[in-house]
Design a protein around this motif. Structure first.
Motif, PDB file in Angstrom:
ATOM      1  N   ALA A 152       1.025  -1.246  -0.065  1.00 39.47           N
ATOM      2  CA  ALA A 152      -0.074   0.022   0.017  1.00 39.47           C
ATOM      3  C   ALA A 152       0.601   1.345   0.055  1.00 39.47           C
ATOM      4  CB  ALA A 152      -0.954  -0.040   1.160  1.00 39.47           C
ATOM      5  N   THR A 153       2.034   1.300   0.713  1.00 42.18           N
ATOM      6  CA  THR A 153       2.941   2.429   0.853  1.00 42.18           C
ATOM      7  C   THR A 153       3.493   2.600  -0.312  1.00 42.18           C
ATOM      8  OG1 THR A 153       3.328   2.133   2.989  1.00 42.18           O
ATOM      9  CG2 THR A 153       5.020   3.316   2.161  1.00 42.18           C
ATOM     10  N   THR A 154       3.887   1.623  -1.122  1.00 43.49           N
ATOM     11  CA  THR A 154       4.694   1.625  -2.496  1.00 43.49           C
ATOM     12  C   THR A 154       3.732   2.116  -3.499  1.00 43.49           C
ATOM     13  OG1 THR A 154       6.119  -0.115  -1.863  1.00 43.49           O
ATOM     14  CG2 THR A 154       5.824   0.411  -4.188  1.00 43.49           C
ATOM     15  N   ALA A 155       2.436   1.650  -3.575  1.00 43.70           N
ATOM     16  CA  ALA A 155       1.586   2.008  -4.314  1.00 43.70           C
ATOM     17  C   ALA A 155       1.258   3.665  -4.116  1.00 43.70           C
ATOM     18  CB  ALA A 155       0.302   1.297  -4.339  1.00 43.70           C
ATOM     19  N   GLY A 180      -4.420   6.544 -11.175  1.00 48.97           N
ATOM     20  CA  GLY A 180      -3.968   6.069  -9.848  1.00 48.97           C
ATOM     21  C   GLY A 180      -4.704   4.957  -9.370  1.00 48.97           C
ATOM     22  N   ALA A 181      -5.767   4.617  -9.741  1.00 53.48           N
ATOM     23  CA  ALA A 181      -6.772   3.650  -9.105  1.00 53.48           C
ATOM     24  C   ALA A 181      -6.134   2.256  -9.982  1.00 53.48           C
ATOM     25  CB  ALA A 181      -8.207   3.574  -9.421  1.00 53.48           C
ATOM     26  N   ALA A 182      -5.730   2.399 -11.280  1.00 53.34           N
ATOM     27  CA  ALA A 182      -5.368   1.347 -11.908  1.00 53.34           C
ATOM     28  C   ALA A 182      -3.909   0.953 -11.374  1.00 53.34           C
ATOM     29  CB  ALA A 182      -5.065   1.585 -13.507  1.00 53.34           C
ATOM     30  N   VAL A 183      -2.961   1.985 -11.125  1.00 56.02           N
ATOM     31  CA  VAL A 183      -1.649   1.315 -10.625  1.00 56.02           C
ATOM     32  C   VAL A 183      -1.938   0.709  -9.263  1.00 56.02           C
ATOM     33  CG1 VAL A 183       0.257   2.450  -9.514  1.00 56.02           C
ATOM     34  CG2 VAL A 183      -0.412   3.475 -11.762  1.00 56.02           C
ATOM     35  N   LEU A 186      -3.347  -3.054 -10.059  1.00 51.62           N
ATOM     36  CA  LEU A 186      -2.099  -3.664 -10.629  1.00 51.62           C
ATOM     37  C   LEU A 186      -0.997  -3.966  -9.930  1.00 51.62           C
ATOM     38  CD1 LEU A 186      -2.323  -2.078 -14.363  1.00 51.62           C
ATOM     39  CD2 LEU A 186      -3.402  -4.212 -13.648  1.00 51.62           C
ATOM     40  N   LEU A 187      -0.708  -3.011  -8.909  1.00 53.29           N
ATOM     41  CA  LEU A 187       0.638  -3.441  -7.953  1.00 53.29           C
ATOM     42  C   LEU A 187       0.137  -4.417  -7.119  1.00 53.29           C
ATOM     43  CD1 LEU A 187       3.452  -2.650  -7.507  1.00 53.29           C
ATOM     44  CD2 LEU A 187       2.702  -0.706  -5.904  1.00 53.29           C
ATOM     45  N   ALA A 188      -1.061  -4.479  -6.568  1.00 52.43           N
ATOM     46  CA  ALA A 188      -1.492  -5.262  -5.629  1.00 52.43           C
ATOM     47  C   ALA A 188      -1.889  -6.574  -6.115  1.00 52.43           C
ATOM     48  CB  ALA A 188      -2.977  -4.899  -5.161  1.00 52.43           C
ATOM     49  N   VAL A 189      -2.260  -6.771  -7.223  1.00 55.05           N
ATOM     50  CA  VAL A 189      -2.549  -7.931  -8.128  1.00 55.05           C
ATOM     51  C   VAL A 189      -1.168  -8.682  -8.244  1.00 55.05           C
ATOM     52  CG1 VAL A 189      -2.971  -8.998 -10.380  1.00 55.05           C
ATOM     53  CG2 VAL A 189      -4.601  -7.363  -9.103  1.00 55.05           C
ATOM     54  N   GLY A 190      -0.137  -7.772  -8.861  1.00 51.78           N
ATOM     55  CA  GLY A 190       0.995  -8.500  -9.220  1.00 51.78           C
ATOM     56  C   GLY A 190       1.856  -8.912  -7.732  1.00 51.78           C
ATOM     57  N   ALA A 191       1.623  -8.114  -6.535  1.00 54.40           N
ATOM     58  CA  ALA A 191       2.245  -8.323  -5.359  1.00 54.40           C
ATOM     59  C   ALA A 191       1.725  -9.657  -4.700  1.00 54.40           C
ATOM     60  CB  ALA A 191       1.969  -7.254  -4.165  1.00 54.40           C
ATOM     61  N   ALA A 192       0.285 -10.004  -4.904  1.00 51.76           N
ATOM     62  CA  ALA A 192      -0.486 -11.174  -4.688  1.00 51.76           C
ATOM     63  C   ALA A 192      -0.069 -12.239  -5.544  1.00 51.76           C
ATOM     64  CB  ALA A 192      -2.026 -11.023  -4.742  1.00 51.76           C
ATOM     65  N   ALA A 193       0.255 -12.105  -6.658  1.00 53.84           N
ATOM     66  CA  ALA A 193       0.530 -13.238  -7.588  1.00 53.84           C
ATOM     67  C   ALA A 193       2.147 -13.869  -7.009  1.00 53.84           C
ATOM     68  CB  ALA A 193       0.712 -12.890  -9.046  1.00 53.84           C
ATOM     69  N   ILE A 204      -5.630  -2.477  -2.169  1.00 51.47           N
ATOM     70  CA  ILE A 204      -6.312  -1.458  -2.881  1.00 51.47           C
ATOM     71  C   ILE A 204      -7.312  -0.656  -2.189  1.00 51.47           C
ATOM     72  CG2 ILE A 204      -8.064  -1.877  -4.788  1.00 51.47           C
ATOM     73  CD1 ILE A 204      -6.943  -4.575  -5.543  1.00 51.47           C
ATOM     74  N   THR A 205      -8.014  -1.188  -1.227  1.00 56.53           N
ATOM     75  CA  THR A 205      -8.855  -0.446  -0.585  1.00 56.53           C
ATOM     76  C   THR A 205      -8.107   0.996   0.312  1.00 56.53           C
ATOM     77  OG1 THR A 205     -10.329  -2.514   0.258  1.00 56.53           O
ATOM     78  CG2 THR A 205     -10.498  -0.415   1.518  1.00 56.53           C
TER      79      THR A 205
END
Length: 439
Positions: A152-155, A180-183, A186-193, A204-205
């Motif tokens: 969340a901090t990085t995003a 901003g919302a897309a970044v 996508l960052l949260a999705v990548g981290a989860a993967a 994301i929230t």
């Protein structure tokens, strides 16, 4: 010659009032507050009953010396709107100095010009870091672990830098919100993967709440409640567009996650046990203070904002677990914020707006927006998604309405305290019982 000198003084006074109003309006103040401030300054400097009109993008002021002379009229355009509580506090202090006769007309004009032209003592990279800390606090409030807080901090840092570049290229705020919302998604999705311990829904929230914090819900609803429907309607449309940008960006990111086969899941509220409630209050306090820091608020107001936000979060959770529902719980917590911020703002010498907007940030409906988008992605639960988005709208309205009602109640209580002081007589145990004034 005397008439020319009088006209020159009137012109300078009107220009000062318009410059003050422009800075207040661009910093998020309501049209009613802007109009009242301009009228107070104009009356104190000798202009009786000027005609003032405030809209979303312009201010006008007219004054007639006599029925035999042509009236004077000045206009100013509001070309930039940004959350800047340092300038807001400085202008508020200038208005107090003018009303207290500590500065005259020419000195006030010099001060307002200096406020408008000077930059900030706080470096821009510190503002970016503040947004990172804010999202980390929100992630903690949602029950996220260290990995979620790091994502969340990085995003947040990437979003702030990206939006800064886009704003310099004069791209509309709507597109900045989408990016901003897309970044964030996508960052949260990548981290989860890559890392199974990351709950992308929490990250994301947290970033949705960061994006929501820049939207002027408070000023929009205040203008509607106080009868400034043109300005309130324009602000409401801007807020809806900005929120739509967030929804578009998040939904696009969730679609990418679905194509990539990454499971996002739906976020459920955390535990409301004693330990869970303490962490939620701590996260709320950190995120509110960090937002205030990023909005260039004075350092002296950080601790009061943190304490008020933490207490409001406790009130919200206790009321919600008692069975009142999300909307009533945040509304009562917002009422508490509005009630106490009026007195606290006097003690720390800032406008109440600085405290109330910062303190309600942790309760913004990022969770409802995310849940609604997740449910809309499910083929069988579109009704639940729409209901969640409607809940998000009702929470935003409850927050603004609760704060404004708290301010309405706080002001007459303050006046009654002064009347009680005048009636009291006899010995006092510690010093004079004296209600502080706005001076």
């Amino acid at each position: 010659m005397g008439s020319m000198q009088e006209a020159r003084t009137i012109n300078l006074t009107m220009d000062l009032c318009l410059r003050i109003g422009e800075m207040l309006l661009s910093s998020g103040a309501g049209a009613a507050d802007v109009t009242a401030t301009m009228q107070s300054v104009a009356r104190h400097l000798g202009l009786r009953n000027p005609v003032i009109d405030v809209t979303f993008t312009s201010l006008s002021m007219g004054y007639s010396i006599s029925s035999e002379e042509a009236p004077l009229a000045l206009f100013r355009q509001v070309v930039q709107r940004d959350i800047d509580y340092e300038d807001l506090t400085s202008v508020d202090g200038l208005v107090r100095d003018v009303l207290d006769d500590e500065v005259d007309l020419m000195e006030a004009r010099a001060v307002i010009a200096r406020i408008a032209s000077s930059g900030h003592h706080r470096r821009r990279w510190l503002v970016t870091a503040g947004y990172g800390v804010m999202c980390a606090g929100v992630a903690l409030m949602l029950g996220g672990n260290a990995a979620v807080m790091a994502v969340a901090t990085t995003a947040a840092v990437l979003i702030d830098r990206l939006q800064l570049v886009m704003s310099r290229r004069r791209l509309p705020f709507f597109y900045q919100q989408i990016a901003g919302a897309a970044v964030a998604t996508l960052l949260a999705v990548g981290a989860a993967a890559l890392e199974g311990s990351v709950d992308p829904s929490q990250a994301i929230t947290a970033n949705i709440i960061m994006l929501l914090s820049g939207i002027g819900f408070m000023g929009a609803l205040q203008d509607c409640l106080t009868g400034y429907y043109v300005t309130g309607g324009a602000r409401m449309i801007e807020a809806l567009l900005a929120t739509s940008g967030i929804i578009a960006g998040v939904s696009g990111g969730l679609a990418v996650a679905d194509i990539a086969g990454v499971s996002i899941g739906r976020l459920e509220p955390g535990s409301t046990s004693l330990i869970g409630l303490s962490l939620m209050a701590l996260g709320a306090a950190v995120s509110a203070a960090a937002f205030a820091f990023s909005a260039y608020s004075p350092k002296r107001v950080m601790l009061p904002i943190a304490l008020i936000a933490g207490a409001a979060m406790v009130i919200s959770q206790v009321v919600e677990t008692s069975g009142f529902g999300r909307t009533w719980s945040v509304g009562l917590a917002a009422f508490f914020i509005g009630l106490v911020s009026f007195s606290v703002s006097t003690m720390v010498r800032v406008p109440p707006l600085v405290i109330v907007v910062s303190a309600i940030v942790p309760m913004l409906p990022g969770l409802s927006i995310y849940r609604g988008l997740s449910l809309l992605g499910d083929d069988g639960d579109s009704a639940g998604g729409i209901l969640a988005l409607v809940t998000a709208a009702s929470v935003a309205i409850a927050l603004a309405a609760g704060v404004i009602l708290g301010e309405y109640v706080a002001q007459p209580l303050r006046r009654e305290a002064r009347r009680l002081e005048r009636r009291l007589s006899g010995p006092r145990l510690v010093g004079p019982f004296r209600a502080r004034t706005n001076r």
